[in-house]
Design a protein around this motif. Structure first.
Motif, mmCIF file in Angstrom:
data_model
loop_
_atom_site.group_PDB
_atom_site.id
_atom_site.type_symbol
_atom_site.label_atom_id
_atom_site.label_comp_id
_atom_site.label_asym_id
_atom_site.label_seq_id
_atom_site.Cartn_x
_atom_site.Cartn_y
_atom_site.Cartn_z
ATOM 1 N N ARG A 170 0.715 -1.125 -0.031
ATOM 2 C CA ARG A 170 0.055 0.035 -0.014
ATOM 3 C C ARG A 170 0.911 1.211 -0.049
ATOM 4 O O ARG A 170 1.852 1.162 0.746
ATOM 5 N N LEU A 171 0.310 2.301 -0.571
ATOM 6 C CA LEU A 171 1.112 3.581 -0.579
ATOM 7 C C LEU A 171 0.600 4.492 0.401
ATOM 8 O O LEU A 171 -0.743 4.436 1.012
ATOM 9 N N LYS A 172 1.628 5.005 1.262
ATOM 10 C CA LYS A 172 1.176 5.875 2.193
ATOM 11 C C LYS A 172 0.480 6.999 1.665
ATOM 12 O O LYS A 172 0.696 7.381 0.455
ATOM 13 N N SER A 173 -0.440 7.782 2.407
ATOM 14 C CA SER A 173 -1.202 8.433 1.890
ATOM 15 C C SER A 173 -0.766 9.660 0.937
ATOM 16 O O SER A 173 -1.171 10.155 0.063
ATOM 17 N N ARG A 174 0.324 10.159 1.600
ATOM 18 C CA ARG A 174 1.230 11.153 0.728
ATOM 19 C C ARG A 174 1.760 10.765 -0.602
ATOM 20 O O ARG A 174 1.620 11.342 -1.523
ATOM 21 N N LYS A 175 2.046 9.727 -0.670
ATOM 22 C CA LYS A 175 2.521 8.791 -1.651
ATOM 23 C C LYS A 175 1.391 8.430 -2.781
ATOM 24 O O LYS A 175 1.326 8.726 -3.942
ATOM 25 N N HIS A 176 0.353 8.219 -2.267
ATOM 26 C CA HIS A 176 -0.903 8.123 -3.006
ATOM 27 C C HIS A 176 -1.598 9.339 -3.764
ATOM 28 O O HIS A 176 -1.600 9.402 -4.896
ATOM 29 N N TRP A 177 -1.403 10.330 -2.836
ATOM 30 C CA TRP A 177 -1.762 11.754 -3.141
ATOM 31 C C TRP A 177 -0.609 12.106 -4.451
ATOM 32 O O TRP A 177 -1.394 12.349 -5.409
ATOM 33 N N ILE A 178 0.269 11.892 -4.367
ATOM 34 C CA ILE A 178 1.485 12.343 -5.312
ATOM 35 C C ILE A 178 0.986 11.576 -6.498
ATOM 36 O O ILE A 178 1.048 11.901 -7.773
ATOM 37 N N SER A 204 6.940 14.602 -13.560
ATOM 38 C CA SER A 204 6.784 13.405 -14.098
ATOM 39 C C SER A 204 8.475 12.864 -14.462
ATOM 40 O O SER A 204 8.921 13.680 -14.846
ATOM 41 N N LEU A 205 9.041 11.703 -14.245
ATOM 42 C CA LEU A 205 10.266 11.415 -14.255
ATOM 43 C C LEU A 205 10.027 10.139 -15.510
ATOM 44 O O LEU A 205 9.699 9.408 -15.331
ATOM 45 N N LEU A 206 11.305 10.692 -16.485
ATOM 46 C CA LEU A 206 11.312 9.703 -17.770
ATOM 47 C C LEU A 206 12.544 9.061 -17.464
ATOM 48 O O LEU A 206 13.686 9.714 -17.180
ATOM 49 N N VAL A 227 7.377 8.640 -6.042
ATOM 50 C CA VAL A 227 6.810 7.457 -6.013
ATOM 51 C C VAL A 227 7.006 6.938 -7.224
ATOM 52 O O VAL A 227 6.872 7.531 -8.420
ATOM 53 N N LEU A 228 7.444 5.499 -7.372
ATOM 54 C CA LEU A 228 7.425 4.769 -8.466
ATOM 55 C C LEU A 228 6.150 4.329 -9.329
ATOM 56 O O LEU A 228 5.420 3.997 -8.432
ATOM 57 N N GLY A 260 8.283 7.344 -12.653
ATOM 58 C CA GLY A 260 7.891 7.931 -11.268
ATOM 59 C C GLY A 260 7.518 9.294 -11.369
ATOM 60 O O GLY A 260 7.403 9.763 -12.505
ATOM 61 N N ARG A 261 6.841 9.627 -10.235
ATOM 62 C CA ARG A 261 6.361 11.159 -9.946
ATOM 63 C C ARG A 261 6.934 11.627 -8.856
ATOM 64 O O ARG A 261 7.041 10.799 -7.583
ATOM 65 N N GLY A 262 7.248 12.814 -8.587
ATOM 66 C CA GLY A 262 7.484 13.334 -7.295
ATOM 67 C C GLY A 262 7.295 14.732 -7.333
ATOM 68 O O GLY A 262 7.078 15.612 -8.311
#
Ligand code: GLU
Length: 380
Positions: free
Chosen positions: A269-277, A323-325, A374-375, A333-335
């Motif tokens: 599960r993603l933590k809520s912060r990472k889920h949001w991202i 967005s990371l390419l 987050v990946l 990933g995104r961050g």
């Protein structure tokens, strides 16, 4: 294992759930189906009397408005005009149906920004919580009249899974016009059958999404599966079932009865912060990185440093989602980025020790810190 084995442990203890009802369930060419709305209000009332909390996400505004205005316009403005008229009708019918059972409803119309921006999200969360505490049923739809294409969520399936995450529901029930998730498009595959249980949403749903993406299109099974995967990653169970049967919700919550498709929460599960991202934010730009940086982020849990950045696109500011390419141009990933685009451009390819000299300030060594990364390659 049969669906019911999981229902006993997952569904029985649910305290708070989100029920999403689609336009196809609530409406027909002539407009809203009062009988369906009344029946659902009755079922929700029973659930709430049983001690659970229900948040309702309802579509149907555009369908109701189109019927009322007698036009099927396809432009955004026409859809928005239909929603402006139809939302009142939709709420009138829900309010009436709940009122007959002595229940009050509260309306929330949300845009993508309301679930993405921290402050607005918190605000909406507090409103929903306050409504629930006051024994009012929160009734939510997308704010179609103001949501222009770029900021639209587009479908209430995705909205409902974001809302479920926001209110920390344990279960999302998506009521649709089909019996659940099928093995294929029934119009193309006569042998398509219902899948009662999806235990590993990541692995099992990838193929299904591909299969259903084309013909069923937006608002079809593809968006339901996307919404279900998002919810699953937040640790929320999902049931997709037909909203047309008179006891759809009762059946969904009955641990002894098998119906529709039950999708179990994801193992990781993603933590809520990472889920949001990963799901609530939309990238404001792109950072293309080299192979070394991509590997460090992917498998070593490292942060993104300036040295690994090859290309910067977009006009983002610090704190925005990017967005990371990887070196193949594939998003992995995104961050949240620590510097604005103009400054990332100045430091890309350079060592972290040079940041202060190149920019005249320094907020962090990392361009994207691993806590804010987050990946997403396995979530796409
Ligand atoms: N918000 C739209 C409406 O109420 C529906 C979007 C959807 O069908 O998912 O008409």
């Amino acid at each position: 294992m049969p669906q019911t084995d999981y229902k006993a442990t997952l569904i029985e203890p649910v305290r708070r759930l989100v029920v999403k009802v689609g336009s196809a369930v609530l409406s027909e060419a002539e407009g809203l189906r009062a009988d369906v709305i009344e029946n659902l209000a009755g079922q929700i009332d029973t659930i709430v009397r049983g001690g659970r909390e229900v948040v309702l996400v309802t579509s149907g505004a555009i369908a109701a408005g189109r019927a009322r205005l007698g036009r099927r316009g396809a432009t955004i403005a026409e859809r928005q005009a239909a929603a402006a008229t139809g939302q009142i009708e939709l709420m009138r019918q829900w309010a009436k149906a709940f009122d007959a059972r002595g229940r009050t409803v509260g309306q929330l119309l949300l845009t993508h920004q309301d679930v993405a921006e921290r402050k607005r999200r918190l605000n909406a969360m507090h409103t929903i919580q306050t409504l629930i505490a006051a024994d009012v049923i929160p009734v939510i739809n997308e704010n179609d009249t103001v949501a222009v294409e770029e900021i639209r969520m587009g479908d209430n399936d995705v909205l409902s899974s974001l809302v479920a995450g926001m209110v920390q529901a344990e279960l999302l029930i998506i009521l649709s016009d089909v019996a659940g998730v099928l093995t294929g498009d029934p119009r193309k595959r006569p042998d398509a059958r219902l899948i009662p249980l999806i235990t590993d949403p990541e692995a099992e749903m990838r193929g299904l999404v591909a299969e259903s993406a084309g013909p069923l299109g937006s608002g079809g099974m593809a968006t339901k599966l996307k919404a279900a995967r998002q919810a699953a990653r937040a640790g929320i169970s999902v049931i997709i079932t037909s909203g047309r049967s008179r006891d759809a919700l009762e059946m969904a919550l009955n641990p002894a009865r098998e119906n529709g498709t039950l999708i179990l929460p994801a193992r990781t599960r993603l933590k809520s912060r990472k889920h949001w991202i990963a799901f609530a934010l939309r990238p404001a730009g792109v950072l293309a990185v080299d192979q070394g940086a991509a590997d460090a982020l992917r498998s070593k849990g490292r942060s993104l440093l300036a040295s690994g950045i090859r290309e910067v696109r977009g006009d983002f500011t610090s704190g925005d989602c990017v967005s990371l390419l990887d070196s193949e141009g594939v998003e992995f990933g995104r961050g949240l980025v620590n510097y604005p685009a103009v400054d990332v451009l100045k430091v890309k390819g350079r060592r972290s020790e040079e940041i202060a000299r190149l920019l005249g300030y320094k907020v962090a060594d990392e361009i994207v810190h691993r806590d804010n990364f987050v990946l997403i390659e396995d979530l796409a």
